[in-house]
Enzyme design. Sequence first.
Site, mmCIF file in Angstrom:
data_model
loop_
_atom_site.group_PDB
_atom_site.id
_atom_site.type_symbol
_atom_site.label_atom_id
_atom_site.label_comp_id
_atom_site.label_asym_id
_atom_site.label_seq_id
_atom_site.Cartn_x
_atom_site.Cartn_y
_atom_site.Cartn_z
ATOM 1 N N PHE A 25 0.875 -1.177 0.000
ATOM 2 C CA PHE A 25 0.000 0.000 0.000
ATOM 3 C C PHE A 25 0.904 1.216 0.000
ATOM 4 C CE2 PHE A 25 -2.510 3.196 2.394
ATOM 5 C CZ PHE A 25 -3.752 3.100 1.807
ATOM 6 N N ALA A 26 0.937 1.969 -1.104
ATOM 7 C CA ALA A 26 1.904 3.051 -1.277
ATOM 8 C C ALA A 26 1.207 4.410 -1.250
ATOM 9 C CB ALA A 26 2.683 2.871 -2.577
ATOM 10 N N LEU A 27 1.171 5.011 -0.077
ATOM 11 C CA LEU A 27 0.525 6.316 0.106
ATOM 12 C C LEU A 27 1.530 7.390 0.515
ATOM 13 C CD1 LEU A 27 -2.183 7.931 0.287
ATOM 14 C CD2 LEU A 27 -2.332 7.183 2.681
ATOM 15 N N SER A 28 2.424 7.082 1.436
ATOM 16 C CA SER A 28 3.307 8.086 2.041
ATOM 17 C C SER A 28 4.418 8.547 1.102
ATOM 18 C CB SER A 28 3.939 7.529 3.323
ATOM 19 O OG SER A 28 2.957 7.267 4.297
ATOM 20 N N GLY B 102 3.189 12.589 4.647
ATOM 21 C CA GLY B 102 2.810 11.454 5.461
ATOM 22 C C GLY B 102 1.410 11.689 5.991
ATOM 23 N N TRP C 5 8.627 4.804 2.901
ATOM 24 C CA TRP C 5 8.067 4.084 4.052
ATOM 25 C C TRP C 5 7.018 3.069 3.596
ATOM 26 C CZ3 TRP C 5 11.193 4.613 7.852
ATOM 27 C CH2 TRP C 5 11.829 5.831 8.096
ATOM 28 N N ASP D 219 -10.128 2.809 7.016
ATOM 29 C CA ASP D 219 -11.231 2.631 7.963
ATOM 30 C C ASP D 219 -11.494 1.151 8.239
ATOM 31 O OD1 ASP D 219 -11.778 5.202 8.673
ATOM 32 O OD2 ASP D 219 -13.552 5.429 7.408
ATOM 33 N N GLY E 243 17.447 -5.495 34.469
ATOM 34 C CA GLY E 243 18.482 -5.501 33.448
ATOM 35 C C GLY E 243 18.199 -6.488 32.341
ATOM 36 N N GLU F 155 -0.449 4.115 9.782
ATOM 37 C CA GLU F 155 -1.908 4.185 9.559
ATOM 38 C C GLU F 155 -2.542 5.296 10.383
ATOM 39 O OE1 GLU F 155 -4.322 0.697 9.093
ATOM 40 O OE2 GLU F 155 -2.564 -0.543 8.689
#
Length: 393
Positions: A136-139, A144, A169, A251, A352, A375
């Site tokens: 899914f290539a949106l950014s 962003g 991203w 959504d 630790g 998202e």
Amino acid sequence: MSAPAAAGPTREPLDWPFFGPEHRAYAARLDGFVAGGGLDGLDHPDVDGTCRTLVARLGAAGLLEAAVPTPEADGTSIRSLELCLARETLAWHDGLADFAFAMQGLGTGAIALAGTDALKREVLPKVRRGEWLAAFALSEADAGSDVAAMSCAARADGDHYVLDGEKTWISNGGIADVYTVFVRTGEAPGTRGISAFVVFADDPGFSIVERIDVIAPHPLATIRFDGCRIPASRRLGAAGEGFKIAMRTLDIFRASVAAAALGFARRALDEALHHVRNRRMLGGTLADLQLTQAALGGMAAELDGAALLTWRAAWRRDVQGLPTTREAAMAKMTATEMAQRVIDRAVQLHGGRGVRSGETVEALYREIRALRIYEGATEVQKLIIARELLKAG
């Protein structure tokens, strides 16, 4: 992650009124997949190979059917409760398994919602069977949260479109076979001038600029389009509808991000309980100390509160058939922020040992951080919630 302190996430919530027999049956399938070795023998340093193996196994087991619909259906047929059950379960066991599962759905959600019948038939069965990986290539570097600022563009050229620009991203970038890409086509200013397209990894003009390493290893990349020419039939929906399609896709899947956070947090609480019961201290165990008990009580209460918001959002969509923009944003924001706190407390209780590389809580500490960003960052979720409140007023 190291050997689990428990066999898997608690199934107590399945007795809550959100769930029916079909959900309990699906949870049993998930547990059977894990018990049958579905997550065994993974070579996590080989992130690309591990993701391909996971997707193939999930597809062969039929579990991807919860995230990727058949070509005859569409994205609205995805059942949020099953999607969330899968992500919580897989995240409890293995962060990369959750990632591999989720990206098959997110990467094809827009195709299921708005693709042509031919495109659905070409893509969805292969992704559903685990034969193809999806992205899914949106950014972009400067776009962003502010999607309207994107500069990657496409121009019409006869019965084709030509894409130019970069996306970054991108989850599954570099290993995906099919990419859902959102670019500016200029029908109107801002988000109204964005369209969605499907690009295949072997399309001329498509390339990988760089792979991106992050604190919890996942396959990420910057991708580039240099005169990438694709048929107009690979546009999803009408020109200028890309932003709406992206938001409809998010959504559907946003509540499942909350579910993944629940899985990480439940694993952290289980590990903390196991550790404090066995850690000798001051003539007893760490669990005997009131400060320890106070920390555990707070972790458990926060976790169940976030779970109720998550399952409400999924139930509202599946059972009531109502919009869940506000409810999913509440769930995503609350669950991811909760999980960060719960995991941090688990690390603290381990002392630790908690920051030692290879410990489960150390891995969880790295895994959870990205969920508060991708998202829609927490700050964006607050704006979404406020916007929905003001619209309803």
